[in-house]
Design a protein around this motif. Structure first.
Motif, PDB file in Angstrom:
ATOM      1  N   TYR A  59     -54.674  16.188  61.680  1.00  0.00           N
ATOM      2  CA  TYR A  59     -54.094  17.536  61.671  1.00  0.00           C
ATOM      3  C   TYR A  59     -54.957  18.496  62.496  1.00  0.00           C
ATOM      4  CZ  TYR A  59     -52.519  22.084  60.045  1.00  0.00           C
ATOM      5  OH  TYR A  59     -52.059  23.376  59.999  1.00  0.00           O
ATOM      6  N   ILE A  60     -56.250  18.465  62.269  1.00  0.00           N
ATOM      7  CA  ILE A  60     -57.177  19.325  63.018  1.00  0.00           C
ATOM      8  C   ILE A  60     -57.098  19.007  64.507  1.00  0.00           C
ATOM      9  CG2 ILE A  60     -59.615  19.925  63.375  1.00  0.00           C
ATOM     10  CD1 ILE A  60     -58.339  21.066  60.787  1.00  0.00           C
ATOM     11  N   HIS A  61     -57.051  17.720  64.840  1.00  0.00           N
ATOM     12  CA  HIS A  61     -56.957  17.317  66.248  1.00  0.00           C
ATOM     13  C   HIS A  61     -55.656  17.823  66.882  1.00  0.00           C
ATOM     14  CE1 HIS A  61     -57.296  15.017  69.896  1.00  0.00           C
ATOM     15  NE2 HIS A  61     -56.088  14.533  69.682  1.00  0.00           N
ATOM     16  N   LEU A  62     -54.528  17.631  66.219  1.00  0.00           N
ATOM     17  CA  LEU A  62     -53.236  18.082  66.761  1.00  0.00           C
ATOM     18  C   LEU A  62     -53.176  19.601  66.883  1.00  0.00           C
ATOM     19  CD1 LEU A  62     -50.805  15.646  64.914  1.00  0.00           C
ATOM     20  CD2 LEU A  62     -51.598  15.510  67.294  1.00  0.00           C
ATOM     21  N   MET A  63     -53.826  20.305  65.962  1.00  0.00           N
ATOM     22  CA  MET A  63     -53.843  21.768  66.007  1.00  0.00           C
ATOM     23  C   MET A  63     -54.498  22.294  67.284  1.00  0.00           C
ATOM     24  SD  MET A  63     -52.339  23.524  63.681  1.00  0.00           S
ATOM     25  CE  MET A  63     -53.149  25.091  63.928  1.00  0.00           C
ATOM     26  N   THR A  64     -55.405  21.524  67.875  1.00  0.00           N
ATOM     27  CA  THR A  64     -56.061  21.985  69.105  1.00  0.00           C
ATOM     28  C   THR A  64     -55.068  22.132  70.251  1.00  0.00           C
ATOM     29  OG1 THR A  64     -56.650  19.751  69.875  1.00  0.00           O
ATOM     30  CG2 THR A  64     -58.249  20.897  68.468  1.00  0.00           C
ATOM     31  N   TRP A  65     -53.897  21.486  70.152  1.00  0.00           N
ATOM     32  CA  TRP A  65     -52.883  21.563  71.208  1.00  0.00           C
ATOM     33  C   TRP A  65     -51.817  22.612  70.912  1.00  0.00           C
ATOM     34  CZ3 TRP A  65     -54.578  19.697  75.409  1.00  0.00           C
ATOM     35  CH2 TRP A  65     -55.414  18.589  75.410  1.00  0.00           C
ATOM     36  N   CYS A  66     -51.931  23.278  69.789  1.00  0.00           N
ATOM     37  CA  CYS A  66     -50.907  24.261  69.407  1.00  0.00           C
ATOM     38  C   CYS A  66     -51.287  25.659  69.885  1.00  0.00           C
ATOM     39  CB  CYS A  66     -50.735  24.269  67.890  1.00  0.00           C
ATOM     40  SG  CYS A  66     -50.024  22.742  67.282  1.00  0.00           S
ATOM     41  N   ASN A  67     -50.247  26.410  70.228  1.00  0.00           N
ATOM     42  CA  ASN A  67     -50.390  27.816  70.604  1.00  0.00           C
ATOM     43  C   ASN A  67     -51.286  28.040  71.820  1.00  0.00           C
ATOM     44  OD1 ASN A  67     -48.677  28.701  68.443  1.00  0.00           O
ATOM     45  ND2 ASN A  67     -50.383  28.255  67.079  1.00  0.00           N
ATOM     46  N   ILE A  68     -51.402  27.035  72.669  1.00  0.00           N
ATOM     47  CA  ILE A  68     -52.030  27.192  73.980  1.00  0.00           C
ATOM     48  C   ILE A  68     -51.022  26.667  74.996  1.00  0.00           C
ATOM     49  CG2 ILE A  68     -54.392  26.960  73.107  1.00  0.00           C
ATOM     50  CD1 ILE A  68     -54.407  24.111  74.359  1.00  0.00           C
ATOM     51  N   TYR A  69     -51.236  26.985  76.247  1.00  0.00           N
ATOM     52  CA  TYR A  69     -50.323  26.517  77.287  1.00  0.00           C
ATOM     53  C   TYR A  69     -50.743  25.137  77.766  1.00  0.00           C
ATOM     54  CZ  TYR A  69     -48.586  31.290  77.381  1.00  0.00           C
ATOM     55  OH  TYR A  69     -48.038  32.496  77.048  1.00  0.00           O
ATOM     56  N   VAL A  70     -49.786  24.203  77.731  1.00  0.00           N
ATOM     57  CA  VAL A  70     -50.057  22.816  78.096  1.00  0.00           C
ATOM     58  C   VAL A  70     -48.961  22.286  79.017  1.00  0.00           C
ATOM     59  CG1 VAL A  70     -51.282  22.344  75.928  1.00  0.00           C
ATOM     60  CG2 VAL A  70     -48.845  21.824  76.094  1.00  0.00           C
ATOM     61  N   LEU A  71     -49.266  21.152  79.635  1.00  0.00           N
ATOM     62  CA  LEU A  71     -48.290  20.341  80.346  1.00  0.00           C
ATOM     63  C   LEU A  71     -48.235  19.011  79.632  1.00  0.00           C
ATOM     64  CD1 LEU A  71     -49.391  20.938  84.055  1.00  0.00           C
ATOM     65  CD2 LEU A  71     -47.718  22.215  82.729  1.00  0.00           C
ATOM     66  N   ILE A  72     -47.070  18.379  79.615  1.00  0.00           N
ATOM     67  CA  ILE A  72     -46.905  17.095  78.950  1.00  0.00           C
ATOM     68  C   ILE A  72     -46.410  16.074  79.962  1.00  0.00           C
ATOM     69  CG2 ILE A  72     -45.660  15.827  77.169  1.00  0.00           C
ATOM     70  CD1 ILE A  72     -45.530  18.466  75.601  1.00  0.00           C
ATOM     71  N   LYS A  73     -47.115  14.953  80.027  1.00  0.00           N
ATOM     72  CA  LYS A  73     -46.736  13.844  80.895  1.00  0.00           C
ATOM     73  C   LYS A  73     -45.978  12.823  80.052  1.00  0.00           C
ATOM     74  CE  LYS A  73     -50.052  11.855  83.341  1.00  0.00           C
ATOM     75  NZ  LYS A  73     -51.164  10.914  83.702  1.00  0.00           N
ATOM     76  N   LEU A  74     -44.775  12.479  80.482  1.00  0.00           N
ATOM     77  CA  LEU A  74     -43.975  11.468  79.807  1.00  0.00           C
ATOM     78  C   LEU A  74     -43.899  10.230  80.696  1.00  0.00           C
ATOM     79  CD1 LEU A  74     -41.030  13.718  78.566  1.00  0.00           C
ATOM     80  CD2 LEU A  74     -43.040  12.976  77.276  1.00  0.00           C
ATOM     81  N   VAL A  75     -44.287   9.088  80.158  1.00  0.00           N
ATOM     82  CA  VAL A  75     -44.270   7.821  80.884  1.00  0.00           C
ATOM     83  C   VAL A  75     -43.075   7.023  80.375  1.00  0.00           C
ATOM     84  CG1 VAL A  75     -45.551   5.721  81.410  1.00  0.00           C
ATOM     85  CG2 VAL A  75     -46.785   7.878  81.060  1.00  0.00           C
ATOM     86  N   TYR A  76     -42.225   6.595  81.313  1.00  0.00           N
ATOM     87  CA  TYR A  76     -40.999   5.884  80.969  1.00  0.00           C
ATOM     88  C   TYR A  76     -41.160   4.377  81.183  1.00  0.00           C
ATOM     89  CZ  TYR A  76     -38.509  10.284  80.542  1.00  0.00           C
ATOM     90  OH  TYR A  76     -38.098  11.525  80.133  1.00  0.00           O
ATOM     91  N   SER A  77     -40.360   3.616  80.453  1.00  0.00           N
ATOM     92  CA  SER A  77     -40.430   2.158  80.520  1.00  0.00           C
ATOM     93  C   SER A  77     -40.037   1.610  81.885  1.00  0.00           C
ATOM     94  CB  SER A  77     -39.556   1.533  79.419  1.00  0.00           C
ATOM     95  OG  SER A  77     -38.219   1.969  79.539  1.00  0.00           O
ATOM     96  N   ASP A  78     -39.361   2.388  82.721  1.00  0.00           N
ATOM     97  CA  ASP A  78     -39.021   1.918  84.068  1.00  0.00           C
ATOM     98  C   ASP A  78     -40.112   2.235  85.088  1.00  0.00           C
ATOM     99  OD1 ASP A  78     -38.765   4.634  84.547  1.00  0.00           O
ATOM    100  OD2 ASP A  78     -36.680   4.548  85.203  1.00  0.00           O
ATOM    101  N   GLY A  79     -41.240   2.789  84.619  1.00  0.00           N
ATOM    102  CA  GLY A  79     -42.362   3.087  85.492  1.00  0.00           C
ATOM    103  C   GLY A  79     -42.406   4.517  86.002  1.00  0.00           C
ATOM    104  N   SER A  80     -41.350   5.276  85.793  1.00  0.00           N
ATOM    105  CA  SER A  80     -41.366   6.664  86.253  1.00  0.00           C
ATOM    106  C   SER A  80     -42.209   7.522  85.311  1.00  0.00           C
ATOM    107  CB  SER A  80     -39.947   7.221  86.388  1.00  0.00           C
ATOM    108  OG  SER A  80     -39.288   7.229  85.142  1.00  0.00           O
ATOM    109  N   VAL A  81     -42.738   8.612  85.860  1.00  0.00           N
ATOM    110  CA  VAL A  81     -43.583   9.534  85.098  1.00  0.00           C
ATOM    111  C   VAL A  81     -43.103  10.946  85.401  1.00  0.00           C
ATOM    112  CG1 VAL A  81     -45.928  10.380  84.727  1.00  0.00           C
ATOM    113  CG2 VAL A  81     -45.552   7.961  85.274  1.00  0.00           C
ATOM    114  N   LYS A  82     -42.840  11.708  84.351  1.00  0.00           N
ATOM    115  CA  LYS A  82     -42.384  13.086  84.503  1.00  0.00           C
ATOM    116  C   LYS A  82     -43.344  14.030  83.799  1.00  0.00           C
ATOM    117  CE  LYS A  82     -37.442  12.876  85.218  1.00  0.00           C
ATOM    118  NZ  LYS A  82     -36.168  13.396  84.724  1.00  0.00           N
ATOM    119  N   VAL A  83     -43.399  15.266  84.303  1.00  0.00           N
ATOM    120  CA  VAL A  83     -44.225  16.306  83.688  1.00  0.00           C
ATOM    121  C   VAL A  83     -43.311  17.412  83.194  1.00  0.00           C
ATOM    122  CG1 VAL A  83     -46.002  18.052  84.089  1.00  0.00           C
ATOM    123  CG2 VAL A  83     -46.229  15.776  85.116  1.00  0.00           C
ATOM    124  N   VAL A  84     -43.458  17.751  81.927  1.00  0.00           N
ATOM    125  CA  VAL A  84     -42.710  18.846  81.320  1.00  0.00           C
ATOM    126  C   VAL A  84     -43.589  20.082  81.362  1.00  0.00           C
ATOM    127  CG1 VAL A  84     -41.518  19.674  79.255  1.00  0.00           C
ATOM    128  CG2 VAL A  84     -41.544  17.225  79.771  1.00  0.00           C
TER     129      VAL A  84
END
Length: 136
Positions: free
Chosen positions: A76-101
């Motif tokens: 919980y403490i670890h996950l909280m470090t990612w809350c309420n700050i600005y982040v980018l999220i990298k999603l890795v797909y099973s077909d090898g593609s990678v997207k950034v949200v």
């Protein structure tokens, strides 16, 4: 060769980085993005991601929900470090593609909640982005 638009592809990995800790090159209208920095792996149990044009096609409704079965205080403490700050999220797909949200101009801001039986933590984001997620 894999098809980046395959409807059968699924998210098999995800990483996260704080906007303050990375350098980004993102050109409006270009489907690619460049991000340099140290990404942190998210050890999620499941993820739901949707991205759809708004009714007037001026932007995209984006929703992401990471589920974590480890409900320990330390996690919980670890996950909280990612809350309420600005982040980018990298999603890795099973077909090898990678997207950034997200982007530096329109970053993601996560929230945490706890629900379900058995209990799980959820990191969630719901908002509008001017462009769809971009390929890394």
């Amino acid at each position: 060769m894999s098809n980046k638009e395959s409807k059968r592809s699924s998210i098999c990995g995800a990483e996260i980085i704080a906007c303050a800790e990375c350098d980004v090159i993102s050109i409006p209208g270009n489907s690619n993005i460049s991000v340099s920095g140290v990404w942190e792996k998210l050890d999620f149990s499941s993820v739901e991601f949707s991205e759809k044009p708004t009714s007037d096609s001026s932007s995209y409704d984006v929703s992401i929900d990471f589920s974590f079965s480890d409900t320990s205080h330390d996690n919980y403490i670890h996950l909280m470090t990612w809350c309420n700050i600005y982040v980018l999220i990298k999603l890795v797909y099973s077909d090898g593609s990678v997207k950034v949200v997200g982007s530096p101009d329109f970053p993601v801001s996560l929230q945490i909640n706890n629900d379900g039986s058995p209990a799980k933590f959820h990191l969630t984001y719901s908002g509008q982005q001017p462009e769809p997620s971009k390929y890394l």
